[in-house]
Design an enzyme around this catalytic site. Structure first.
Site, short mmCIF file in Angstrom:
data_model
loop_
_atom_site.label_atom_id
_atom_site.label_comp_id
_atom_site.label_asym_id
_atom_site.label_seq_id
_atom_site.Cartn_x
_atom_site.Cartn_y
_atom_site.Cartn_z
N HIS A 84 -3.50 -4.04 -5.06
CA HIS A 84 -3.71 -3.51 -3.72
C HIS A 84 -5.16 -3.71 -3.29
O HIS A 84 -6.05 -2.97 -3.71
CB HIS A 84 -3.33 -2.02 -3.67
CG HIS A 84 -3.52 -1.41 -2.33
ND1 HIS A 84 -3.89 -0.10 -2.14
CD2 HIS A 84 -3.40 -1.94 -1.07
CE1 HIS A 84 -4.01 0.15 -0.85
NE2 HIS A 84 -3.71 -0.94 -0.18
N GLU A 95 -6.82 -1.80 -6.37
CA GLU A 95 -6.01 -0.93 -7.21
C GLU A 95 -5.00 -1.80 -7.96
O GLU A 95 -4.17 -2.46 -7.33
CB GLU A 95 -5.27 0.11 -6.37
CG GLU A 95 -6.18 1.14 -5.74
CD GLU A 95 -5.43 2.13 -4.87
OE1 GLU A 95 -5.75 3.32 -4.91
OE2 GLU A 95 -4.51 1.69 -4.12
N ASN A 116 -4.61 6.34 -1.28
CA ASN A 116 -3.76 6.91 -0.24
C ASN A 116 -3.13 8.23 -0.65
O ASN A 116 -2.64 8.98 0.20
CB ASN A 116 -2.67 5.91 0.17
CG ASN A 116 -3.20 4.88 1.14
OD1 ASN A 116 -4.09 5.15 1.93
ND2 ASN A 116 -2.66 3.68 1.08
N SER A 162 0.82 -1.21 0.00
CA SER A 162 0.00 0.00 0.00
C SER A 162 0.85 1.26 0.00
O SER A 162 0.33 2.35 -0.22
CB SER A 162 -0.91 0.02 1.24
OG SER A 162 -0.13 0.02 2.43
#
Length: 523
Positions: free
Chosen positions: A161, A173, A211, A140
């Site tokens: 991810h 992802e 993120n 991540s």
């Protein structure tokens, strides 16, 4: 962007025709923590034989038992048939040695977030698995490109991810490193889709999509807190009850873990060479240093001790609503308030103006625009915050300068209370809470799209599904108007000239396009 080609959209058709991995092929998962077990469960339920491996003796066997137990609970809840459960458990095995993964068609790694450890694992796997095996990391925070940097065949390496808990959250992802072959990325994308997930494509940049784009949600709340504008409970309530977010940033970081959230923020900031838009919070750093990590330690921003009471958000006392108001000009995103005021029995007169509400005492009530109440010396001004939907919002946030006449503020409080809203009054913070947060989310999202990290559709999908945002940031920006967001950020930049709030070229470009389209429509 990190790759040498722009990431294709989710619905793009691959020129190489790559499809999902063989549905009967073995999927191997390395790492047997919560995430590793979750990914194994997803692949298992999709029909694959699955092998679990962990370098710690006995962990793989424990993980097999753990996954079987989760399947048992699905049967109890009626979400999985007993025969399906028995067949799945029969396909699940623990691997004692890494060499037992030799026949896997896909290997997904979910081990500790340390680059040298991951690099060494994949170097070992490359010596074991077949030439066509797809290799994937669930990282991540680390660079997919860097993890694959030492491989002889980095083209088959991709990021997948998953979000925790993997069996429940739909988003994956699919990250293309600099050397990832398009066919490998497509195969990973199609595999995740076949597994019932909603994959999005993105390039290998710090934080990927979620993120990266989510940083302002935490950062702006922390900034308001650090400036003494409002307490954590009130900030959380504003973003939940006015902004429409599922959780506030303080309660959410307590759930995630303050150490984890702060580490991701710091990693993104450092990876972007200390870009001020991603600057970490000193207040959060001190919280981590004190050992107050959130729910897992029993105390974070809030206490989780047995019997501890959660602090209540600041809510203003009842005040008398004005009988009539003047609305000068169009209120923009807050225009729906006019009908709500009329429905509440308040007389509304429309007059020309620059888009504000005039209260009987002569004060000006304006939507947060990045300026401060104390800057207006000749008139009293109260700001109100942005809401996702003023009709359904249960709380409205106001800000005013210190020393404002109580009767002036009471009129503003009473006006919104007449709509059945709770009202919170915070300090004189430019941009307030929801408005500055949404503006920054839109700015970072637009910048990511224009840099080729992902398509606008994939960014919005990722933020809705990955972190449960009430709307995608680009969708929200389109509704609010890019020019207004640019103006708000520009005003914030004037007051905080660090570069943090300077509108990105991507957002400015959209603002100009918006203005050009409006001018064309008027011709």
């Amino acid at each position: 962007m990190s790759a040498n080609t722009t990431v294709q959209g989710s619905d793009a058709v691959s020129a190489d025709g790559a499809g999902p991995i063989d549905p009967t092929g073995t999927v191997a998962v390395v790492g047997t923590g919560t995430m590793g077990q979750g990914i194994a469960q997803v692949a298992l339920v999709a029909g694959h034989p699955v092998r679990l491996y962990d370098s710690a003796p006995g962990r793989a066997e424990e993980a097999v038992a753990g996954v079987a137990g989760r399947l048992d609970r699905l049967v109890e809840k009626g979400r999985l048939g007993k025969e399906e459960r028995d067949a799945a458990v029969a396909r699940l095995h623990a691997a004692g040695e890494l060499t037992e993964l030799a026949d896997a068609v896909l290997v997904v790694e979910a081990i500790v977030e340390l680059l040298p450890v991951k690099q060494r694992l994949f170097a070992d796997l490359e010596e074991i698995v077949g030439a066509d095996t797809l290799l994937a990391t669930n990282t991540s925070s680390l660079s997919v490109t860097a993890i694959a940097g030492g491989l002889e065949r980095p083209g088959r390496f991709v990021g997948m991810h998953f979000f925790n808990p993997a069996p429940l959250l739909p988003l994956v992802e699919v990250v293309s490193g600099f050397a990832t072959d398009p066919a490998a990325a497509t195969r990973a994308y199609e595999t995740a889709k076949r597994w019932g997930k909603t994959p999005v494509r993105c390039a290998d940049t710090p934080g990927f999509i979620v993120n990266r784009v989510a940083r302002p949600f935490y950062a702006e709340a922390l900034r308001v807190y650090e400036e003494g504008g409002a307490d954590p409970a009130t900030i959380d309530a504003a973003l939940r009850e006015s902004g429409g977010f599922r959780m506030g940033p303080f309660e959410l970081t307590d759930l995630i873990g303050q150490d984890v959230n702060e580490a991701v923020t710091r990693s993104v900031w450092e990876s972007f060479y200390q870009d001020p838009k991603f600057t970490p919070s000193l207040a959060q750093r001190r919280l981590v240093e004190s050992g107050r990590l959130g729910r897992k330690s029993g105390h974070g921003w809030f206490s989780y001790a047995e019997g501890a009471e959660r602090p209540e958000p600041h809510t203003a006392a009842p005040a008398q609503a004005p009988e009539r108001i003047i609305v000068r000009g169009d209120l923009g995103p807050a225009e729906p308030l006019v009908e709500l005021f009329e429905q509440a029995g308040i007389t509304v007169r429309r007059k020309k103006g620059d888009g504000h509400i005039e209260l009987p005492a002569g004060a000006r009530l304006s939507l947060a625009d990045g300026e401060s109440s104390f800057e207006y010396h000749q008139e009293e001004i109260v700001y109100f915050d942005l809401a996702l939907d003023y009709a359904t919002a249960s709380r409205i946030v106001l800000s005013a300068r210190t020393g404002m006449a109580p009767e002036v503020l009471d009129e503003a409080v009473g006006l919104f209370q007449a709509l059945g809203k709770k009202v919170s009054v915070i300090g004189d913070v430019p941009g307030m809470i929801v408005a500055r947060t949404v503006a920054m989310l839109a700015d970072v999202a637009a910048d990511a799209v224009d840099r080729g990290v992902a398509t606008a559709e994939d960014v919005d999908t990722a933020m809705r599904l990955g972190v449960n945002y009430p709307a995608g940031p680009l969708e929200w920006a389109g509704r609010l108007g890019h020019r207004g967001l640019c103006d708000l950020l520009g005003n914030l930049h004037d007051r905080y000239p660090t570069g943090r709030y300077a509108p990105s070229l991507a957002l400015v470009r959209r603002g100009f396009d918006e203005a050009a389209a409006e001018a064309k429509d008027k011709r």
